[in-house]
Design a protein around this motif. Structure first.
Motif, mmCIF file in Angstrom:
data_model
loop_
_atom_site.group_PDB
_atom_site.id
_atom_site.type_symbol
_atom_site.label_atom_id
_atom_site.label_comp_id
_atom_site.label_asym_id
_atom_site.label_seq_id
_atom_site.Cartn_x
_atom_site.Cartn_y
_atom_site.Cartn_z
ATOM 1 N N MET A 145 10.389 44.044 0.902
ATOM 2 C CA MET A 145 9.243 43.801 0.034
ATOM 3 C C MET A 145 9.513 44.270 -1.396
ATOM 4 S SD MET A 145 5.640 45.691 0.291
ATOM 5 C CE MET A 145 4.124 44.901 -0.148
ATOM 6 N N HIS A 152 10.663 34.556 -5.747
ATOM 7 C CA HIS A 152 9.591 33.826 -5.072
ATOM 8 C C HIS A 152 8.230 34.435 -5.436
ATOM 9 C CE1 HIS A 152 7.321 31.758 -2.018
ATOM 10 N NE2 HIS A 152 7.092 32.875 -1.339
ATOM 11 N N TRP A 153 8.142 35.752 -5.395
ATOM 12 C CA TRP A 153 6.885 36.428 -5.742
ATOM 13 C C TRP A 153 6.527 36.218 -7.214
ATOM 14 C CZ3 TRP A 153 4.999 41.571 -3.251
ATOM 15 C CH2 TRP A 153 4.939 41.415 -1.859
ATOM 16 N N GLU A 186 2.339 36.138 3.979
ATOM 17 C CA GLU A 186 3.803 36.045 4.109
ATOM 18 C C GLU A 186 4.333 37.206 4.954
ATOM 19 O OE1 GLU A 186 6.455 35.313 0.501
ATOM 20 O OE2 GLU A 186 7.172 37.272 1.170
ATOM 21 N N THR A 204 0.574 37.065 -0.366
ATOM 22 C CA THR A 204 1.706 37.929 -0.011
ATOM 23 C C THR A 204 1.488 38.590 1.359
ATOM 24 O OG1 THR A 204 0.725 39.684 -1.380
ATOM 25 C CG2 THR A 204 2.508 38.393 -2.357
ATOM 26 N N TYR A 261 11.618 42.919 7.221
ATOM 27 C CA TYR A 261 11.045 42.395 5.975
ATOM 28 C C TYR A 261 11.445 43.286 4.802
ATOM 29 C CZ TYR A 261 7.652 40.408 2.739
ATOM 30 O OH TYR A 261 7.060 39.797 1.660
ATOM 31 N N ILE A 280 18.580 38.364 0.188
ATOM 32 C CA ILE A 280 17.210 38.065 0.633
ATOM 33 C C ILE A 280 16.201 38.638 -0.353
ATOM 34 C CG2 ILE A 280 15.484 38.611 2.413
ATOM 35 C CD1 ILE A 280 17.850 38.578 4.450
ATOM 36 N N PHE A 281 16.470 39.863 -0.784
ATOM 37 C CA PHE A 281 15.504 40.525 -1.670
ATOM 38 C C PHE A 281 15.414 39.835 -3.033
ATOM 39 C CE2 PHE A 281 14.453 43.990 -4.738
ATOM 40 C CZ PHE A 281 13.102 44.005 -4.443
ATOM 41 N N ARG A 320 13.354 36.802 -2.684
ATOM 42 C CA ARG A 320 11.922 37.094 -2.508
ATOM 43 C C ARG A 320 11.283 37.546 -3.829
ATOM 44 N NH1 ARG A 320 11.470 39.374 2.453
ATOM 45 N NH2 ARG A 320 11.067 37.242 3.145
#
Ligand SMILES: [Zn+2]
Length: 303
Positions: free
Chosen positions: A184, A236-237, A265, A262, A182, A229-230, A233
């Protein structure tokens, strides 16, 4: 032969939360992000285990001035007045006089501040070497390129080792513990800016790094995939935050909704212990505040 090693500062008794990076080349020793003042003794022990001391360091390279990365710098200079401290021009004033930075951190962290970050001392101006991005630093035989990578902070830089292809990305590439499942976002106030951050991803990818090295925590493989990916995200956040801000009756309800969503998720990827570790390291409530501030500023630039 230049070498890069990772020093686990065991922040607040938690391993794999904050790393300091040691660069050694031709007898010259540099630290990238020495960590907070609260982990100074852990840093000292990590150096001692390699036969080094604070007095034997030459350079401190800061990715940015947030206390978890740079808070120990003033203490290091007090102990070793010859240290050269590299920081982006926009962050230097807050190293020289940390009063505003500490007031802001105090509002965010409350009574936990001294325990988590220790005593942050000022850095004398004469020790500071200003960066703009675009420089190449020579540290012994080691060349380090400076990339300006704002987004997480307006003064964030990434240090790039062109020989090994390693991008020392600070918080620009998020939080991912030892290449875990993951990635973050950490988005504390006051500087978060997603448009600038997107450009910073491109600036890092332009160098075709082989690996990323993250302060929180360790190497991340496959930088293009990681940053892809980051980036998704992060946006998305920001979308979650925007939706919650529109519907929640007040900020504290909005914060609770953000934390619930979050954390749910994260639980799809991580154990409960790991969710707690990531959330603690990032200061998850701060990420809500930083994104909320960014969205309000973006939608109301004059306000
Ligand atoms: Zn950080």
């Amino acid at each position: 032969m230049p070498s890069i090693s990772l020093l686990d500062l065991n922040w607040a008794g938690r391993p794999r939360s904050i790393a300091a990076i040691l660069l050694e080349s031709d007898g010259r020793h540099a630290l990238i992000d020495p960590g907070p003042a609260s982990t100074l003794e852990n840093l000292r022990a990590q150096l001692a285990s390699r036969g080094l001391s604070i007095a034997g360091l030459h350079d401190v390279l800061l990715t940015h001035i947030h206390l978890d990365h740079a808070g120990a710098t003033g203490s290091l200079v007090r102990e070793n007045p010859n240290l050269r401290v590299y920081v982006h021009r926009k962050g230097a004033a807050h190293l020289i006089d940390p009063a505003k930075l500490l007031a802001s951190a105090g509002r965010l962290w409350g009574p936990d501040l001294p325990r988590l970050f220790g005593e942050t001392l000022p850095v004398p101006e004469k020790n500071i070497q200003l960066l703009d991005g675009g420089e190449t630093l020579s540290l012994g035989a080691q060349k380090i390129d400076v990339l300006y990578t704002p987004g997480h902070a307006s003064h964030h830089v990434t240090y790039f080792d062109p020989q090994e292809g390693i991008a020392l990305a600070g918080d620009t590439a998020g939080i991912r513990i030892e290449n875990g499942p993951y990635i973050m976002p950490a988005t504390p106030p006051p500087d978060i800016d997603l448009a600038l951050w997107d450009d910073s991803f491109d600036a890092i990818l332009d160098r075709h790094p082989k690996k990323l090295l993250l302060t929180h925590f360790g190497y991340a493989e496959n930088p293009a995939e990681h940053l892809g990916i980051f980036r998704a995200r992060l946006h998305h956040w920001a979308g979650i935050t925007e939706r919650i801000l529109r519907s929640a009756p007040d900020d504290s309800t909005a914060l609770e909704s953000f934390l619930a969503e979050t954390r749910a998720e994260m639980r799809q990827y991580l154990s409960d212990d790991a969710v707690n570790q990531y959330s603690f390291t990032a200061g998850l409530p701060l990420s809500f505040l930083g994104l909320a501030r960014h969205i309000r500023k973006r939608d109301n630039p004059a306000g």
